[in-house]
Design an enzyme around this catalytic site. Structure first.
Site, PDB file in Angstrom:
ATOM      1  CD  GLU A 139      35.226  31.362  31.979  1.00 33.64           C
ATOM      2  OE1 GLU A 139      35.175  32.581  31.733  1.00 33.64           O
ATOM      3  OE2 GLU A 139      36.069  30.847  32.732  1.00 33.64           O
TER       4      GLU A 139
HETATM    5  C1  HEC Z   1      32.927  27.740  33.614  1.00 32.31           C
HETATM    6  C2  HEC Z   1      33.661  28.007  34.836  1.00 32.31           C
HETATM    7  C3  HEC Z   1      33.617  29.391  35.436  1.00 32.31           C
HETATM    8  C4  HEC Z   1      32.507  30.168  35.709  1.00 32.31           C
HETATM    9  C5  HEC Z   1      31.068  29.845  35.413  1.00 32.31           C
HETATM   10  C6  HEC Z   1      33.022  31.356  36.364  1.00 32.31           C
HETATM   11  N1  HEC Z   1      34.386  31.300  36.481  1.00 32.31           N
HETATM   12 FE1  HEC Z   1      35.569  32.657  37.356  1.00 32.31          FE
HETATM   13  N2  HEC Z   1      37.183  31.749  36.582  1.00 32.31           N
HETATM   14  C7  HEC Z   1      37.188  30.535  35.902  1.00 32.31           C
HETATM   15  C8  HEC Z   1      38.502  30.309  35.313  1.00 32.31           C
HETATM   16  C9  HEC Z   1      38.921  29.091  34.511  1.00 32.31           C
HETATM   17  C10 HEC Z   1      39.283  31.435  35.650  1.00 32.31           C
HETATM   18  C11 HEC Z   1      40.720  31.692  35.208  1.00 32.31           C
HETATM   19  C12 HEC Z   1      40.691  32.133  33.758  1.00 32.31           C
HETATM   20  C13 HEC Z   1      41.984  32.755  33.269  1.00 32.31           C
HETATM   21  O1  HEC Z   1      42.785  33.218  34.093  1.00 32.31           O
HETATM   22  O2  HEC Z   1      42.174  32.824  32.050  1.00 32.31           O
HETATM   23  C14 HEC Z   1      38.432  32.312  36.469  1.00 32.31           C
HETATM   24  C15 HEC Z   1      38.849  33.496  37.065  1.00 32.31           C
HETATM   25  C16 HEC Z   1      38.072  34.240  37.939  1.00 32.31           C
HETATM   26  C17 HEC Z   1      38.560  35.342  38.749  1.00 32.31           C
HETATM   27  C18 HEC Z   1      39.990  35.867  38.785  1.00 32.31           C
HETATM   28  C19 HEC Z   1      40.737  35.346  39.978  1.00 32.31           C
HETATM   29  C20 HEC Z   1      42.213  35.575  39.866  1.00 32.31           C
HETATM   30  O3  HEC Z   1      42.918  35.283  40.840  1.00 32.31           O
HETATM   31  O4  HEC Z   1      42.700  35.998  38.813  1.00 32.31           O
HETATM   32  C21 HEC Z   1      37.491  35.818  39.472  1.00 32.31           C
HETATM   33  C22 HEC Z   1      37.496  36.959  40.463  1.00 32.31           C
HETATM   34  C23 HEC Z   1      36.335  35.034  39.075  1.00 32.31           C
HETATM   35  N3  HEC Z   1      36.736  34.076  38.157  1.00 32.31           N
HETATM   36  C24 HEC Z   1      35.027  35.271  39.498  1.00 32.31           C
HETATM   37  C25 HEC Z   1      33.913  34.748  38.837  1.00 32.31           C
HETATM   38  C26 HEC Z   1      32.543  35.272  38.924  1.00 32.31           C
HETATM   39  C27 HEC Z   1      32.114  36.467  39.737  1.00 32.31           C
HETATM   40  C28 HEC Z   1      31.762  34.471  38.143  1.00 32.31           C
HETATM   41  C29 HEC Z   1      30.281  34.607  37.837  1.00 32.31           C
HETATM   42  C30 HEC Z   1      29.862  35.863  37.239  1.00 32.31           C
HETATM   43  C31 HEC Z   1      32.643  33.450  37.586  1.00 32.31           C
HETATM   44  N4  HEC Z   1      33.926  33.673  38.001  1.00 32.31           N
HETATM   45  C32 HEC Z   1      32.217  32.408  36.775  1.00 32.31           C
HETATM   46  C33 HEC Z   1      36.107  29.700  35.795  1.00 32.31           C
HETATM   47  C34 HEC Z   1      34.797  30.120  35.906  1.00 32.31           C
END
Ligand code: HEC
Ligand code: HEC
Length: 303
Positions: free
Chosen positions: A116
């Protein structure tokens, strides 16, 4: 056994009062949230300065993206569908398999995830310290040099501000009987009587328990083993965090692997896999209508 007990417990608990409650704002620090908002959309938090949180969590539409799997740094593709960040502060655990205990833990993990954002959080802190304007902004809040705890905290405060209030269904719960259509009201009754409510309940209509994906029908085309990846316990295979259904109309594709794009198909999967029953098309349509009434207003901080 665990599941049977859980069902009995849920029945007694849920039928005693309204199983869904309207959203309310939760307390957050405005100054920290504003700085977190800025960082959320700034690629400075990724190793090669190409990806920000907002790359995968679009704030203008649903807080997720509309693709099955997201692309992180260097065009690498993930293997789980991005959930919404809206109302994520209300979830009891973060990620589909619950491997992060809270938002701070989640932010830490995503920044250091090689697919990521791929960075060491200390390197980002170093970059932030050398930046033209972040040192002053952090200093105004913390009166000391930027530390990783500060970065995490401002991101979390921003996420706490992302509550989507006043969905038509919430207005209905608060007594505005015309806020949703007759069809949506029928859908809500079905949602309760058919058993969806056993897993999707509480203020976030999900996000407060784990359950198996594929109870009545074997779910054999799932690459992820869900909670098992965390606990290595046999009974946790294909167990996932029950997702929140708020703003669900905006967050296609659906399921942890984004396997379907229409809400109707998502509801059909649920009736087959989770409830093990056939449902009439008109009942599916009514449930979809109810689900569409769960779309709230864009949070104040984004308007
Ligand atoms: C490359 C794409 C990507 C980026 C960049 C990214 N996310 Fe995510 N995010 C995801 C994915 C895919 C998941 C689910 C992963 C899993 O559950 O294994 C996720 C899950 C989450 C969740 C959990 C939500 C839940 O309902 O479980 C949160 C909160 C979140 N991200 C916040 C952030 C924040 C804050 C950042 C920056 C620091 C960020 N993400 C950067 C793709 C991304
Ligand atoms: C026994 C628990 C259980 C029951 C009952 C249940 N669900 Fe689910 N629901 C889940 C789980 C777990 C997931 C996540 C599946 C996955 O891993 O992708 C889910 C996912 C969903 C999704 C996709 C959410 C997203 O963000 O991708 C929708 C929509 C949904 N359920 C609606 C319903 C409806 C409507 C009913 C009743 C017909 C229902 N559910 C019954 C546990 C349940």
């Amino acid at each position: 056994m665990r599941f049977i007990l859980y069902f009995i417990l849920s029945f007694t608990l849920l039928w005693s009062k309204e199983p869904i409650s309207p959203l309310e704002t939760i307390p957050y620090n405005e100054q920290k949230a504003q700085l977190g908002k800025e960082l959320f959309s700034d690629p400075i938090v990724s190793q090669d300065n190409t990806v920000s949180c907002a790359t995968c969590h679009l704030l203008s539409s649903g807080g997720d993206n509309d693709i099955v799997f997201s692309f992180g740094i260097k065009g690498q593709m993930g293997s789980m569908n991005a959930p919404t960040v809206f109302n994520s502060a209300l979830n009891f655990k973060q990620f589909w398999d619950g491997r992060a205990k809270d938002l701070a833990d989640q932010a830490h993990q995503v920044i250091e995830n090689p697919v990521e954002m791929g960075d060491n959080i200390y390197d980002i802190v170093k970059r932030l310290r050398k930046d033209k304007h972040y040192p002053k902004k952090f200093h105004d809040i913390y009166q000391e040099e930027i530390a990783k705890e500060h970065l995490i905290e401002v991101l979390v405060e921003f996420e706490r501000s992302l509550i989507t209030l006043d969905a038509p269904f919430d207005l209905y719960l608060k007594g505005e009987s015309n806020a949703i259509s007759q069809e949506a009201k029928r859908g809500y009754e079905l949602f309760k009587s058919k058993g969806c409510i056993l897993c999707h309940n509480g203020r976030n209509i999900g996000g407060n328990l784990f359950n198996r994906f594929g109870i009545h029908e074997a779910n054999n085309h799932s690459k992820s083993l869900g909670r098992y990846e965390v606990t290595k316990k046999e009974e946790d295979k294909y167990v996932f965090k029950v997702p929140s259904l708020r703003n669900i109309e905006l967050t296609a594709p659906y399921m942890h692997d984004g396997r379907v794009t229409s809400l109707e198909d998502a509801v059909k999967i649920m009736t087959d896999y989770q409830l093990g029953r056939e449902m009439k098309q008109e009942d599916i349509d009514a449930i979809v209508e109810f689900l569409k009434s769960l779309t709230g207003k864009l949070p104040q901080i984004l308007r």
